[in-house]
Motif scaffolding. Structure first.
Motif, short mmCIF file in Angstrom:
data_model
loop_
_atom_site.label_atom_id
_atom_site.label_comp_id
_atom_site.label_asym_id
_atom_site.label_seq_id
_atom_site.Cartn_x
_atom_site.Cartn_y
_atom_site.Cartn_z
N LEU A 1 0.83 -1.20 0.00
CA LEU A 1 0.00 0.00 0.00
C LEU A 1 0.86 1.25 0.00
CD1 LEU A 1 -2.74 1.38 0.18
CD2 LEU A 1 -2.65 1.09 2.68
N VAL A 2 1.92 1.26 0.79
CA VAL A 2 2.84 2.41 0.83
C VAL A 2 3.44 2.65 -0.56
CG1 VAL A 2 5.04 3.24 1.73
CG2 VAL A 2 3.37 2.18 3.26
N GLU A 3 3.83 1.58 -1.23
CA GLU A 3 4.42 1.69 -2.57
C GLU A 3 3.40 2.23 -3.56
OE1 GLU A 3 5.92 -1.65 -5.55
OE2 GLU A 3 7.22 -1.48 -3.77
N GLU A 4 2.15 1.78 -3.46
CA GLU A 4 1.10 2.23 -4.37
C GLU A 4 0.81 3.72 -4.18
OE1 GLU A 4 -1.65 1.51 -7.47
OE2 GLU A 4 -0.20 0.13 -6.58
N ILE A 5 0.74 4.16 -2.94
CA ILE A 5 0.48 5.58 -2.65
C ILE A 5 1.62 6.44 -3.18
CG2 ILE A 5 0.32 7.28 -0.79
CD1 ILE A 5 -1.27 5.23 0.81
N GLU A 6 2.85 5.99 -2.99
CA GLU A 6 4.01 6.74 -3.48
C GLU A 6 3.96 6.89 -5.00
OE1 GLU A 6 8.91 6.51 -3.44
OE2 GLU A 6 7.72 5.12 -2.24
N MET A 7 3.58 5.82 -5.70
CA MET A 7 3.47 5.89 -7.15
C MET A 7 2.37 6.86 -7.57
SD MET A 7 2.51 2.84 -9.83
CE MET A 7 0.83 2.76 -9.17
N GLU A 8 1.24 6.84 -6.86
CA GLU A 8 0.13 7.73 -7.18
C GLU A 8 0.55 9.19 -7.08
OE1 GLU A 8 -2.85 7.05 -8.21
OE2 GLU A 8 -3.39 5.02 -7.58
N ILE A 9 1.26 9.52 -6.01
CA ILE A 9 1.67 10.91 -5.80
C ILE A 9 2.65 11.36 -6.88
CG2 ILE A 9 2.85 12.47 -4.21
CD1 ILE A 9 1.76 10.76 -1.91
N GLN A 10 3.55 10.48 -7.26
CA GLN A 10 4.57 10.84 -8.24
C GLN A 10 3.99 11.10 -9.63
OE1 GLN A 10 7.38 7.60 -8.00
NE2 GLN A 10 8.48 8.50 -6.25
N ARG A 11 2.90 10.43 -9.96
CA ARG A 11 2.36 10.57 -11.32
C ARG A 11 1.15 11.49 -11.42
NH1 ARG A 11 -0.40 4.59 -12.44
NH2 ARG A 11 -2.18 4.81 -11.03
N ILE A 12 0.73 12.10 -10.32
CA ILE A 12 -0.50 12.87 -10.34
C ILE A 12 -0.41 14.08 -11.27
CG2 ILE A 12 0.08 14.31 -8.34
CD1 ILE A 12 -2.87 14.11 -7.53
N ASP B 1 2.15 22.27 2.45
CA ASP B 1 2.11 21.94 3.87
C ASP B 1 1.26 20.70 4.14
OD1 ASP B 1 3.76 24.06 4.50
OD2 ASP B 1 2.11 25.43 4.95
N VAL B 2 0.15 20.58 3.40
CA VAL B 2 -0.72 19.41 3.57
C VAL B 2 0.00 18.14 3.11
CG1 VAL B 2 -2.89 18.33 2.85
CG2 VAL B 2 -2.82 20.78 3.35
N VAL B 3 0.64 18.22 1.95
CA VAL B 3 1.36 17.05 1.44
C VAL B 3 2.49 16.66 2.39
CG1 VAL B 3 2.80 16.20 -0.45
CG2 VAL B 3 0.77 17.56 -0.96
N SER B 4 3.21 17.65 2.89
CA SER B 4 4.30 17.37 3.81
C SER B 4 3.79 16.73 5.09
CB SER B 4 5.05 18.68 4.14
OG SER B 4 6.08 18.45 5.07
N PHE B 5 2.68 17.23 5.60
CA PHE B 5 2.11 16.67 6.83
C PHE B 5 1.67 15.23 6.61
CE2 PHE B 5 -1.90 15.79 9.14
CZ PHE B 5 -1.37 15.67 10.42
N LEU B 6 0.96 14.97 5.51
CA LEU B 6 0.48 13.62 5.25
C LEU B 6 1.64 12.65 5.03
CD1 LEU B 6 -2.63 14.31 2.97
CD2 LEU B 6 -2.60 13.67 5.38
N ASN B 7 2.69 13.11 4.38
CA ASN B 7 3.86 12.25 4.16
C ASN B 7 4.59 11.93 5.46
OD1 ASN B 7 3.71 11.76 1.42
ND2 ASN B 7 4.86 13.60 0.87
N SER B 8 4.40 12.76 6.47
CA SER B 8 5.08 12.53 7.75
C SER B 8 4.36 11.48 8.59
CB SER B 8 5.18 13.84 8.54
OG SER B 8 3.90 14.23 9.04
N LEU B 9 3.14 11.12 8.20
CA LEU B 9 2.35 10.18 9.00
C LEU B 9 2.51 8.76 8.49
CD1 LEU B 9 -1.03 12.13 9.24
CD2 LEU B 9 0.79 12.06 10.94
N PRO B 10 2.50 7.77 9.38
CA PRO B 10 2.47 6.38 8.93
C PRO B 10 1.15 6.08 8.22
CG PRO B 10 2.16 6.51 11.31
CD PRO B 10 2.53 7.89 10.85
N VAL B 11 1.18 5.20 7.25
CA VAL B 11 0.02 4.97 6.40
C VAL B 11 -1.17 4.45 7.19
CG1 VAL B 11 0.64 2.60 5.77
CG2 VAL B 11 -0.73 4.00 4.19
N ASN B 12 -0.93 3.74 8.29
CA ASN B 12 -2.05 3.19 9.05
C ASN B 12 -2.85 4.26 9.79
OD1 ASN B 12 0.48 3.21 10.73
ND2 ASN B 12 -0.97 2.65 12.34
N LEU B 13 -2.31 5.48 9.89
CA LEU B 13 -3.07 6.60 10.45
C LEU B 13 -3.89 7.32 9.39
CD1 LEU B 13 -0.60 8.26 12.99
CD2 LEU B 13 -2.41 6.59 13.43
N LYS B 14 -3.53 7.12 8.14
CA LYS B 14 -4.23 7.80 7.04
C LYS B 14 -5.35 6.95 6.46
CE LYS B 14 -0.19 8.53 5.03
NZ LYS B 14 0.86 9.01 4.09
#
Length: 232
Positions: free
Chosen positions: A121-132, A159-172
């Motif tokens: 899931l972490v890998e999928e989210i990272e790919m989504e952000i990179q190609r948006i 700031d929102v992107v930075s904050f969300l990236n700082s959180l573990p995926v299980n909190l999101k």
């Protein structure tokens, strides 16, 4: 009475309850098959280029008509008798892009989680952000700008992107929970704290399906297919 209109009306009532002193203008946008085909050829096909898939066509058309802001205004109620023709004078359009990509809102996120767990899931989210930017931002910004309006993407604020990236995926996101709860879990909790008790439980529904614009013409196309209607 497509799905997004039903939930839109419910959302309107919820907002009126939370902020009764504010004037809420709910514009119902009705599009005929003839107008869809005409405006696709006149405007949308050039605006979505160089993207040419069925998905780009349906999303591009839906956003173009929504951003135009022309329809029937319901300022006092939501009955069929109190609406008047209206065009929004707003110069800014708020777009929710980035929420699904960062908070695991798509069904493919759940599929990846079910097969590979949190690392997948972490890998999928990272790919989504990179190609948006390549997949969505240019297309949607051009479409909205065609009406002389500017798009704003709150979920893609630095700031929102930075904050969300700082959180573990299980909190999101908590994809062990059912659809309509587990995806975009953090956002749903925030909405509930703000009093949006109905909206926070709505399942993810893509704009092309919620508006049913994808069903107006050909039903058996794949989203990734080249859309011949854009090439005509």
């Amino acid at each position: 009475m497509v799905p997004d209109r039903i939930t839109g009306r419910h959302g309107l009532q919820e907002l009126r309850t939370l902020c009764p002193k504010r004037q809420w203008n709910f514009i119902e946008v009705n599009v005929t098959m003839e107008e869809l085909q005409e405006m696709r050829q006149l405007r949308v096909s050039d605006l979505v280029y160089p993207l040419q898939t069925v998905l780009d066509d349906s999303i591009g058309c839906a956003i173009w008509f929504a951003a135009r802001g022309h329809g029937i205004l319901y300022s006092k109620g939501t009955t069929e008798t109190d609406g008047i023709p209206y065009t929004s004078r707003s110069k800014v359009v708020l777009v929710g892009m980035g929420a699904d990509e960062q908070l695991a809102g798509y069904s493919r996120h759940r599929g990846r989680y079910n097969s590979e767990g949190l690392p997948g899931l972490v890998e999928e989210i990272e790919m989504e952000i990179q190609r948006i930017s390549a997949r969505n931002l240019g297309r949607d910004d051009r479409i909205i700008s065609d009406h002389g309006r500017e798009s704003r993407f709150p979920f893609l604020d630095e700031d929102v992107v930075s904050f969300l990236n700082s959180l573990p995926v299980n909190l999101k996101a908590n994809l062990d929970l059912p659809r309509g709860i587990g995806e975009k879990y953090l956002l749903r909790v925030a909405a509930r704290l703000l009093g949006l008790r109905e909206a926070c439980l709505l399942p993810k529904r893509a704009i092309q399906f919620g508006s049913r614009i994808a069903k107006l013409e050909k039903n058996k196309e794949k989203a990734s297919d080249t859309c011949q209607r854009l090439l005509e």
